[in-house]
Motif scaffolding. Structure first.
Motif, PDB file in Angstrom:
ATOM      1  N   GLY A 118      10.373  -2.367   1.034  1.00  0.00           N
ATOM      2  CA  GLY A 118       9.438  -1.508   1.736  1.00  0.00           C
ATOM      3  C   GLY A 118      10.136  -0.424   2.524  1.00  0.00           C
ATOM      4  N   ALA A 119       9.348   0.501   3.033  1.00  0.00           N
ATOM      5  CA  ALA A 119       9.893   1.555   3.885  1.00  0.00           C
ATOM      6  C   ALA A 119      10.394   0.942   5.182  1.00  0.00           C
TER       7      ALA A 119
ATOM      8  N   HIS B 189      -1.248  -7.580  -5.709  1.00  0.00           N
ATOM      9  CA  HIS B 189      -1.380  -7.052  -4.352  1.00  0.00           C
ATOM     10  C   HIS B 189      -2.100  -8.091  -3.503  1.00  0.00           C
ATOM     11  N   ALA B 190      -1.463  -8.503  -2.418  1.00  0.00           N
ATOM     12  CA  ALA B 190      -2.071  -9.467  -1.504  1.00  0.00           C
ATOM     13  C   ALA B 190      -2.551  -8.746  -0.247  1.00  0.00           C
ATOM     14  N   ILE B 191      -3.702  -9.170   0.263  1.00  0.00           N
ATOM     15  CA  ILE B 191      -4.292  -8.492   1.417  1.00  0.00           C
ATOM     16  C   ILE B 191      -4.767  -9.518   2.429  1.00  0.00           C
ATOM     17  N   THR B 192      -4.550  -9.223   3.696  1.00  0.00           N
ATOM     18  CA  THR B 192      -5.028 -10.076   4.781  1.00  0.00           C
ATOM     19  C   THR B 192      -6.087  -9.335   5.584  1.00  0.00           C
ATOM     20  N   VAL B 193      -6.902 -10.090   6.311  1.00  0.00           N
ATOM     21  CA  VAL B 193      -7.891  -9.509   7.226  1.00  0.00           C
ATOM     22  C   VAL B 193      -7.194  -9.275   8.561  1.00  0.00           C
ATOM     23  N   PRO B 194      -7.214  -8.056   9.093  1.00  0.00           N
ATOM     24  CA  PRO B 194      -6.556  -7.804  10.379  1.00  0.00           C
ATOM     25  C   PRO B 194      -7.087  -8.739  11.468  1.00  0.00           C
ATOM     26  N   GLY B 195      -6.170  -9.347  12.200  1.00  0.00           N
ATOM     27  CA  GLY B 195      -6.553 -10.215  13.312  1.00  0.00           C
ATOM     28  C   GLY B 195      -7.153 -11.538  12.885  1.00  0.00           C
ATOM     29  N   GLU B 196      -6.735 -12.076  11.749  1.00  0.00           N
ATOM     30  CA  GLU B 196      -7.311 -13.333  11.260  1.00  0.00           C
ATOM     31  C   GLU B 196      -7.204 -14.451  12.298  1.00  0.00           C
ATOM     32  N   HIS B 197      -6.016 -14.598  12.885  1.00  0.00           N
ATOM     33  CA  HIS B 197      -5.828 -15.707  13.833  1.00  0.00           C
ATOM     34  C   HIS B 197      -6.718 -15.550  15.064  1.00  0.00           C
ATOM     35  N   LEU B 198      -6.962 -14.283  15.477  1.00  0.00           N
ATOM     36  CA  LEU B 198      -7.838 -14.065  16.624  1.00  0.00           C
ATOM     37  C   LEU B 198      -9.293 -14.396  16.286  1.00  0.00           C
ATOM     38  N   LEU B 199      -9.682 -14.060  15.055  1.00  0.00           N
ATOM     39  CA  LEU B 199     -11.045 -14.397  14.630  1.00  0.00           C
ATOM     40  C   LEU B 199     -11.255 -15.903  14.626  1.00  0.00           C
TER      41      LEU B 199
ATOM     42  N   THR C 241       0.817  -1.214   0.000  1.00  0.00           N
ATOM     43  CA  THR C 241       0.000   0.000   0.000  1.00  0.00           C
ATOM     44  C   THR C 241       0.848   1.261   0.000  1.00  0.00           C
ATOM     45  N   SER C 242       2.157   1.137   0.158  1.00  0.00           N
ATOM     46  CA  SER C 242       3.017   2.321   0.245  1.00  0.00           C
ATOM     47  C   SER C 242       3.337   2.861  -1.142  1.00  0.00           C
ATOM     48  N   GLU C 243       3.632   4.150  -1.193  1.00  0.00           N
ATOM     49  CA  GLU C 243       4.043   4.769  -2.451  1.00  0.00           C
ATOM     50  C   GLU C 243       5.344   4.155  -2.943  1.00  0.00           C
ATOM     51  N   SER C 244       6.236   3.815  -2.013  1.00  0.00           N
ATOM     52  CA  SER C 244       7.527   3.261  -2.421  1.00  0.00           C
ATOM     53  C   SER C 244       7.376   1.937  -3.153  1.00  0.00           C
ATOM     54  N   SER C 245       6.345   1.156  -2.823  1.00  0.00           N
ATOM     55  CA  SER C 245       6.177  -0.122  -3.512  1.00  0.00           C
ATOM     56  C   SER C 245       5.792   0.085  -4.973  1.00  0.00           C
ATOM     57  N   PHE C 246       5.109   1.184  -5.272  1.00  0.00           N
ATOM     58  CA  PHE C 246       4.786   1.474  -6.665  1.00  0.00           C
ATOM     59  C   PHE C 246       5.996   2.040  -7.402  1.00  0.00           C
ATOM     60  N   VAL C 247       6.874   2.720  -6.689  1.00  0.00           N
ATOM     61  CA  VAL C 247       8.143   3.131  -7.290  1.00  0.00           C
ATOM     62  C   VAL C 247       8.966   1.896  -7.628  1.00  0.00           C
ATOM     63  N   THR C 248       8.943   0.896  -6.737  1.00  0.00           N
ATOM     64  CA  THR C 248       9.605  -0.372  -7.012  1.00  0.00           C
ATOM     65  C   THR C 248       9.038  -1.012  -8.273  1.00  0.00           C
ATOM     66  N   ALA C 249       7.715  -1.012  -8.409  1.00  0.00           N
ATOM     67  CA  ALA C 249       7.089  -1.564  -9.608  1.00  0.00           C
ATOM     68  C   ALA C 249       7.542  -0.807 -10.848  1.00  0.00           C
TER      69      ALA C 249
END
Length: 293
Positions: free
Chosen positions: A257-258, A180-190, A156-164
């Motif tokens: 990443g940053a 772009h891969a995305i996780t649900v926050p707190g998956e293991h807790l859910l 999600t960072s600007e730097s990752s698109f500069v990398t691209a």
């Protein structure tokens, strides 16, 4: 520079000086060949470096120089290259030579002459990916022509698109897929609270769709924009190698990443390290120090 919607137009430049590391083995010839091809494609200077043991007999140094020149003749063809033999710790000597020559791309084979099991990265490539402040191209596959399909991994960072953008600049003739891969926050807790896997999959899918609009908007700022945008649920370190294999990519581009403190370096660097270990194709790692340069 920005487009009318305010998205940054990312235009990193091509490499100007390529430095390739070789231990003179047959495995290293893939890296030498790829470095020579990129040098020719971009009109960049090329330097090949072999690092010997500091206690090596002086008479063997001359033999090492001869073998290095012979390898260049086999793998680089008509591309002119400087041949350098240094003595010392391999990664440190390579980084020092790159700095002295102002190299902006470091190429290394995934394995050297003492190759380990398939899929494991050799010690020198690991050291370079961890320590280099310029992009490192880890070569696994034979350099049969230019890269055809490139997977650009972004967060999600600007730097990752500069990398691209750096990946696009290195491979202007390739088909580019942005992932772009995305996780649900707190998956293991859910899961610990009793949520079923089916419900979690629905949450992952919803999160991915919410992210897609923003990722596609930012992808449009790349020059040229990627042919396809892939937004998938899951951890990046798992999803990126799987997507590269599924779509037949011959190069993955990933950034470190940053970097914000020791914990940030460890977590964000882990994605790049995992991808270089698990991807079955070549991997370009763009460090935070080089992003946007």
């Amino acid at each position: 520079m920005s487009d009318p919607e305010g998205a940054t137009r990312v235009r990193p430049g091509p490499p100007r000086h390529v430095l390739v590391a070789t231990d003179l083995s047959a495995h290293a010839e893939r890296a030498v060949g790829r470095a020579a091809a990129l040098s020719a494609e971009h009109g960049a200077a090329l330097t090949a470096v072999h690092v010997t043991d500091p206690d090596l007999d002086p008479g063997l140094l001359a033999h090492a120089r001869e073998r290095l020149r012979a390898q260049l003749d086999r793998c680089a063809g008509a591309v002119e290259a400087d041949a350098v033999v240094r003595s010392g710790r391999t990664a440190a000597e390579l980084l020092e030579e790159a700095a002295e020559r102002g190299a902006d791309l470091l190429v290394v084979g995934a394995h050297g002459g003492h190759r380990r099991a398939e899929g494991h990265l050799g010690g020198t490539p690991q050291d370079l990916v961890r320590a280099s402040d310029i992009p490192v191209l880890v070569v696994r596959i034979p350099p049969e022509g230019s890269y055809g399909r490139v997977l650009l991994a972004v967060g999600t960072s600007e730097s990752s698109f500069v990398t691209a953008g750096a990946g696009i600049a290195l491979t202007p003739g390739a088909e580019h897929l942005l992932a772009h891969a995305i996780t649900v926050p707190g998956e293991h807790l859910l899961l610990m609270r009793g949520m079923g896997e089916h419900e979690l999959e629905q949450l992952r899918g919803t999160a991915a769709e919410r992210s897609r609009t923003e990722i596609e908007r930012r992808a449009a700022g790349l020059v040229p924009p990627p042919a396809q945008v892939l937004v998938t649920p899951g951890r990046a370190e798992d999803a990126v190698p799987e997507l590269a294999d599924r779509y037949g990519a011959d190069l993955v581009v990933v950034g470190t990443g940053a970097r914000h403190g020791r914990l940030g370096r460890a977590l964000l660097g882990g994605v790049a390290r995992h991808v270089t270990q698990e991807a079955v194709c070549d991997v370009l790692v763009v460090p935070a120090a080089a992003e946007g340069s």
